[in-house]
Scaffold this active site. Structure first.
Site, PDB file in Angstrom:
ATOM      1  N   GLY A   1      16.535 -19.942  -8.854  1.00 32.16           N
ATOM      2  CA  GLY A   1      16.865 -19.271  -7.599  1.00 32.16           C
ATOM      3  C   GLY A   1      17.135 -17.795  -7.808  1.00 32.16           C
TER       4      GLY A   1
ATOM      5  CG  HIS B   1     -18.682 -29.103  11.433  1.00 29.35           C
ATOM      6  ND1 HIS B   1     -17.839 -29.928  10.719  1.00 29.35           N
ATOM      7  CD2 HIS B   1     -19.956 -29.444  11.097  1.00 29.35           C
ATOM      8  CE1 HIS B   1     -18.590 -30.754   9.983  1.00 29.35           C
ATOM      9  NE2 HIS B   1     -19.875 -30.483  10.193  1.00 29.35           N
TER      10      HIS B   1
END
Ligand code: NAD
Length: 471
Positions: free
Chosen positions: A277, A450
């Site tokens: 962190g 597509h």
């Protein structure tokens, strides 16, 4: 020390939060100065974080693919060699051109860039220790703290950025280590584990929690991602914490312990990455001179308009509340200037995407299934696997899935979670949908080109209220 004219806004810190605020303030016609000590703008993200790591991730993926993923594509390659020096040079070239670009943008928008270290003398005056020597004092009507964060150190293990590294050292290793142990299976840990494992290191990730990617990642998606990363050769020890480290031998020794009282063992490795962190960075800022206090995690306390208890001193980015993400800081950079200039600004904290740039990427926005469960919020789920997406199939890159969570009554999107190729780009569509309050049907009834990977997102949305077509 010389005292210059009064500024409308002084920004301390030229990272993503600070430099964006400087550009925006310039655009709003303010007299603005941005103080940065690093010598280059862009902060952690641009100099030693998001940007250089993406160069290493992209190029290590290419290298790994050339080594392991060409034969079935009908491509035959000869000898493949890694030139780590040039590999790092490519990263540095990208970083340098981008930091120069940011400097140009400040100039173009009339924002002054001061190379030095700023600290509060009092509520209106900032002392700058100039990088070139000497000091100056500037007065500001408004002051913005944007000093960012630093890696949280691991107690008892001194970082030398060679054998014990933070992300800063991990993007600049001079040779590929034979073995690497990563403490912390969050985003930094997994991105760097990916880079060095692809380049040939044997990498082990030790994570305290029961899942990788941090607690914010949807558990189902985290599991799917872990399975894929494991196939790529990364070893995981979950529910395990590193207790102590020892650098006295040739190899760095870590003592590890199963988090819930399992038996202790030790791991030796050439390099240890500490990725547990980051913490707010306010060192040397002189906050004591203006009586500003920090919360228990070291964050500057602010209200919803980024004001500290001294109203003309505001604060944004990693040094205050919220996720430590560059794009969150960037949103705040714009909003804080709007608050100063016009009295209103906008950041939707419920709609900040997260992306882990492994391969495949993991990306999400909104709430995870475990979030919803823990709050007893009802939801319905639609999923769609990339193995049923034509583009992913033709790319021979079809691991992963899209998971959509929607309100069972209103069908409003609650969260979108993706592990799969192009997830980091695709999450922009989900974020827009969430920001606009779209329903999953709104998404599914929107025509998608597509063949594209984004059709997987459309079909997952369709699967929340009807059936997917291709699965
Ligand atoms: P993180 O908080 O995301 O993950 C740290 C992990 O370390 C957690 O999962 C935690 O459970 C584990 N941990 C803590 N102590 C441990 C111990 N003793 N032994 C084993 N595991 C332990 O932190 P990070 O990965 O260091 O990243 C820091 C910040 O930078 C985060 O806010 C992250 O979101 C941000 N970041 C974002 C990106 C991106 O968006 N692509 C990339 C890098 C960093």
């Amino acid at each position: 020390a010389s005292t210059s004219e009064e500024k409308d806004l002084i920004i301390i810190g030229g990272g993503v939060a600070g430099y964006i605020a400087a550009i925006k303030a310039g655009q709003e016609g303010m007299k603005v100065a941005c103080i940065e000590k690093r010598g280059t703008l862009g902060g952690t993200c641009l100099n030693v974080g998001c940007i250089p790591s993406k160069s290493l991730l992209n190029n290590s993926h290419l290298y790994h693919q050339i080594l392991h993923d060409t034969k079935n594509r009908g491509i035959e390659v000869g000898e493949v060699k890694l030139n780590l020096q040039n590999f790092m040079k490519a990263k540095d070239t990208s970083v340098n051109s981008l930091t120069k670009g940011v400097e140009f943008l400040l100039k173009k928008n009339g924002a002054e860039y001061i190379k030095g270290t700023g600290s509060f003398i009092n509520e209106n005056e900032i002392k700058v220790d100039l990088n070139d020597g000497g000091e100056s004092v500037i007065r500001g009507k408004n002051i913005l703290i944007a000093t960012g964060s630093e890696a949280t150190p691991f107690p008892g293990l001194t970082v030398d950025e060679k054998r014990v590294v933070t992300s800063t050292g991990a993007i600049a290793l001079e040779k590929v280590p034979e073995t690497m142990t990563v403490i912390g299976g969050g985003i930094i840990g997994l991105e760097m584990a990916s880079v060095w494992s692809r380049l040939g290191a044997k990498v082990t990730v030790v994570e305290f929690l029961g899942q990788i990617g941090g607690p914010g990642m949807d558990t189902e998606i985290s599991k799917a991602s872990q399975k894929i990363l494991k196939k790529q050769g990364i070893e995981f020890k979950l529910n395990t914490k590193v207790v102590s480290g020892d650098t006295s031998g040739d190899l760095v020794k870590l003592e590890i312990d199963a988090a819930k009282g399992g038996k202790p063992e030790s791991i030796d490795s050439e390099v240890v990455l500490v990725a547990i962190g980051r913490r707010p960075y306010t060192q040397g800022l002189g906050l004591e001179n203006i009586g500003l206090e920090l919360d228990e995690r070291g964050r500057v306390i602010i209200d919803s308009e980024y004001r500290t208890k001294i109203p003309h001193i505001r604060c944004i980015g990693d040094v205050t509340f919220g996720p430590m993400l560059a794009h969150k800081a960037e949103e705040e950079g714009v909003a804080v200037v709007e608050y100063i200039a016009k009295g209103h600004g906008h950041v939707n904290y419920g709609c900040i995407p997260s992306v882990m740039y492994t391969h495949p990427e993991v990306a999400w926005v909104g709430q995870s299934e475990q979030d919803l469960k823990s709050q007893n919020i009802p939801y319905k789920i639609g999923t769609f696997p990339f193995s049923a997406n034509s583009r992913a199939k033709t790319n021979l890159d079809s691991d992963g899935l899209v998971k959509i969570l929607a309100d069972p009554e209103t069908d409003r999107l609650l969260g979108a979670h993706i592990v799969g190729p192009g997830a980091g780009e695709m999450i922009a569509e989900a974020t827009l949908a969430l920001e606009y309050g779209a329903s999953s049907e709104d998404i599914a009834r929107t025509c998608h080109a597509h063949p594209t990977l984004a059709e997987a997102f459309k079909e997952a949305a369709m699967a929340t209220y009807a059936k997917a077509l291709h699965f």
